[in-house]
Design an enzyme around this catalytic site. Structure first.
Site, PDB file in Angstrom:
ATOM      1  N   SER A   1      -4.357   8.527   8.061  1.00 42.66           N
ATOM      2  CA  SER A   1      -5.294   7.541   7.543  1.00 42.66           C
ATOM      3  C   SER A   1      -6.695   7.864   8.032  1.00 42.66           C
ATOM      4  O   SER A   1      -6.876   8.606   9.005  1.00 42.66           O
ATOM      5  CB  SER A   1      -4.889   6.147   8.038  1.00 42.66           C
ATOM      6  OG  SER A   1      -5.891   5.180   7.812  1.00 42.66           O
TER       7      SER A   1
ATOM      8  N   TYR B   1      -2.452  -0.939  13.016  1.00 37.74           N
ATOM      9  CA  TYR B   1      -2.346   0.107  11.998  1.00 37.74           C
ATOM     10  C   TYR B   1      -3.045   1.375  12.459  1.00 37.74           C
ATOM     11  O   TYR B   1      -2.508   2.483  12.342  1.00 37.74           O
ATOM     12  CB  TYR B   1      -2.949  -0.399  10.689  1.00 37.74           C
ATOM     13  CG  TYR B   1      -2.898   0.592   9.552  1.00 37.74           C
ATOM     14  CD1 TYR B   1      -1.736   0.773   8.829  1.00 37.74           C
ATOM     15  CD2 TYR B   1      -4.020   1.336   9.212  1.00 37.74           C
ATOM     16  CE1 TYR B   1      -1.673   1.678   7.779  1.00 37.74           C
ATOM     17  CE2 TYR B   1      -3.978   2.240   8.166  1.00 37.74           C
ATOM     18  CZ  TYR B   1      -2.808   2.415   7.455  1.00 37.74           C
ATOM     19  OH  TYR B   1      -2.759   3.316   6.426  1.00 37.74           O
TER      20      TYR B   1
END
Length: 258
Positions: free
Chosen positions: A146, A159
């Site tokens: 990410s 996250y």
């Protein structure tokens, strides 16, 4: 090396989290490059729909659900894939979850749930499928990292931590498995519009900031991740391992954009 090294004819790919969003787009790309593809997730109706899409591209598939929090489920996925196709050459780990909240009061159960899917689930799949690949002396594993692997995104600490850990895990496995023919890499997507985030991107200040920070001045289309996945899954990437390939429209390169 010829450009045919990018073709995936004769390869078998399993895409965990391959029935929606980024995983679905990658599954389509692998199929269009010539692979037989098994897109899988927890819900059979989504698996069925994704399988039909693979078959419509002239490739073979399976209809098998999986849950990365359950090792026996992942083992069953491998067993069924090997039973039908005889092997698995490519694994894509695209199952993931997130939750936005201030870190100070972030519930520990939510933190653990995100880590369980994003990090532990990726590890389980890599262990289960990696053993099969190491025994064969060939494999391509593509994890999904990410932007938050590299930079902080406000109020998504769990996250971000999980995706930073996925990148570290990717590099560790790459070093351990490189001598035995298994390449382990990751793709770090930038900001891609999906059905789940469309409202956030188009109607909030957070979405406007994402757009401002992206030099291409647009959000990505999930189909634009397919090329990176095909490359990392192919023999064209035979000397590429431990790489986190960023596909972000220039987001991480940007400083001042105006």
């Amino acid at each position: 090396m010829s450009f045919t090294a990018l073709e995936l004819n004769g390869k078998v790919a399993v895409v965990i989290g391959g029935t929606s969003g980024i995983g679905r787009a990658i599954a389509h790309g692998l199929a269009e490059a010539g692979a037989d593809v098994v897109p899988t997730s927890r819900r059979m109706e989504q698996v069925e729909a994704a399988a039909v899409e693979i078959e419509s591209r002239g490739r073979k598939t399976l209809r098998v659900t999986s849950d990365v929090s359950d090792r026996s489920s992942v083992e069953r996925l491998l067993e069924e894939s090997v039973r039908v196709f005889g092997k698995v050459d490519i694994l894509v780990n695209s199952a993931g979850r997130t939750k936005r909240a201030p870190t100070l009061d972030f519930p520990e159960e939510d933190w653990n749930a995100i880590m369980e899917t994003n990090l532990n689930g990726t590890l389980r799949a890599c262990q289960v499928f990696g053993r099969h690949m190491l025994e064969r002396g060939y494999g391509r594993i593509v994890n999904i990292a990410s932007l938050s692997t590299f930079v902080s995104l406000y109020e998504v600490a769990a996250y971000s931590a999980s995706k930073a850990a996925v990148a570290s895990l990717t590099k560790s496995l790459a070093v351990e498995w490189a001598p035995r023919g298994v390449c382990v890499n990751a793709i770090a997507p930038g900001v891609f519009r999906t059905a789940l985030n469309q409202k956030l991107l188009d109607e909030t200040e957070r979405g406007r900031e994402f757009l401002l920070r992206t030099p291409m001045k647009r959000f990505g289309k999930v189909e634009e991740l397919a090329g990176a996945a095909v490359f990392l899954s192919s023999d064209a990437a035979s000397f590429v391992t431990g790489e986190i390939l960023v596909v972000d429209g220039g987001f991480l390169a940007s400083g001042v954009n105006q």
